[in-house]
Design an enzyme around this catalytic site. Structure first.
Site, PDB file in Angstrom:
ATOM      1  N   THR A   1      29.581  34.696  12.501  1.00 40.44           N
ATOM      2  CA  THR A   1      28.749  34.592  11.303  1.00 40.44           C
ATOM      3  C   THR A   1      27.393  34.017  11.691  1.00 40.44           C
ATOM      4  OG1 THR A   1      30.624  34.315   9.795  1.00 40.44           O
ATOM      5  CG2 THR A   1      28.494  33.538   9.024  1.00 40.44           C
TER       6      THR A   1
ATOM      7  N   PHE B   1      24.154  32.084  10.609  1.00 42.62           N
ATOM      8  CA  PHE B   1      23.722  31.107   9.612  1.00 42.62           C
ATOM      9  C   PHE B   1      22.230  30.861   9.766  1.00 42.62           C
ATOM     10  CE2 PHE B   1      28.201  30.227  10.153  1.00 42.62           C
ATOM     11  CZ  PHE B   1      28.654  29.846   8.900  1.00 42.62           C
TER      12      PHE B   1
END
Length: 287
Positions: free
Chosen positions: A174, A176
């Site tokens: 992921t 960020f």
């Protein structure tokens, strides 16, 4: 000490991202929604926030793309965090005891094959991965499990029944962003080995014209500026018009980037630079 907000409960992946993005000498502030993060930064209640923007297997977090357009807070850093999901439950519970498993919709999507192998277990959407672990601990229901980080499981006193249950082990990441109210100073062109990434918002001034988007993106191609991401989101007030989020490798101090952005403006109603920052590193979950 800086106050850094993240969405979810203690033990969330976003909490780990906050430490990677802002350093360990911070006070983390859990919040219920992404919108609260943006509002709290704008009002000065917190100094910054860590928000997920895309996952390598489940795709974009559209809400945060829309919030970036709405609030226009500067992006000052990024990190790509390797995500590993754990199945957790109350102490003493076995896999065969479970009837339902809670997690954030993204977490459930990233572990869809687990539910395919265990059709007797129902996946139940919850607002947060770490929050699902907290909920299991609170309810005391031995038929209920959660998908969260191993850190969250330990934080809430749960047993880990299985680790690494994501669909594609070792390739689930992921990205960020770190956001705050003030942009950061950038190095001069050519200084340092880490590439600078720039993220823009723009809207075409004649989207119905054939080749309009192609012409706009050509501003970068003709100058050998590498595009790394493009995402379109519906304009909130103009049906069938779109806001484009574009990321490319380039320092806004570079004359070629200055030229590209100047030409891009001729094709657009507006061009807004959300942020320029050092390209993020890839890290493993460590908090």
């Amino acid at each position: 000490m800086k106050k850094i907000a993240f969405q979810g409960r203690r033990g969330a992946y976003s909490e780990s991202a906050a430490y990677h993005l802002f350093g360990t000498d911070i006070e983390v502030v859990p919040m219920d929604t992404f919108g609260e993060i943006f509002q709290s930064i704008e009002t000065g209640a917190v100094d910054g926030g860590a928000i997920p923007i895309e996952n390598s297997t489940a795709g974009s977090i559209y809400e945060n793309y829309d919030l970036l357009y709405k609030w226009r807070l500067p992006i000052v850093a990024e990190v790509k965090l390797q995500i590993s999901h754990a199945l957790c439950a109350l102490p003493g519970v076995k896999l065969g005891d479970l009837k339902k498993v809670l997690s954030h919709p993204q977490g459930l999507a990233q572990c869809s094959r687990f539910f395919g192998r265990n059709p007797g277990i129902e996946s139940v959407a919850f607002y947060d991965t770490a929050g699902s672990a907290e909920e299991v601990a609170k309810r005391g229901d031995k038929t209920l499990g959660a998908i969260a980080s191993a850190y969250a499981a330990k934080f809430y006193g749960l047993d880990i029944l299985a680790e690494g249950i994501e669909n594609l082990k070792g390739v689930n990441f992921t990205r960020f962003y770190a956001i705050q109210k003030v942009a950061v100073d950038l190095p001069e062109v050519g200084s340092g080995d880490t590439p600078i990434k720039t993220t823009l918002l723009f809207m075409l001034n004649d989207s119905g014209k054939s080749g309009a988007l192609h012409a706009a993106l050509g501003c970068f191609a003709k100058r050998d500026l590498n595009l790394t991401r493009i995402e379109s989101r519906p304009h909130p007030d103009r049906p069938w018009e779109y806001i484009f989020h574009l990321s490319f490798e380039g320092n806004p101090k570079d004359p070629l980037v200055v030229e590209a952005l100047k030409e891009l403006q001729t094709y657009c109603d507006f061009v807004y630079r959300l942020g320029s920052f050092k390209e993020g590193t890839t890290e493993k979950l460590s908090y």
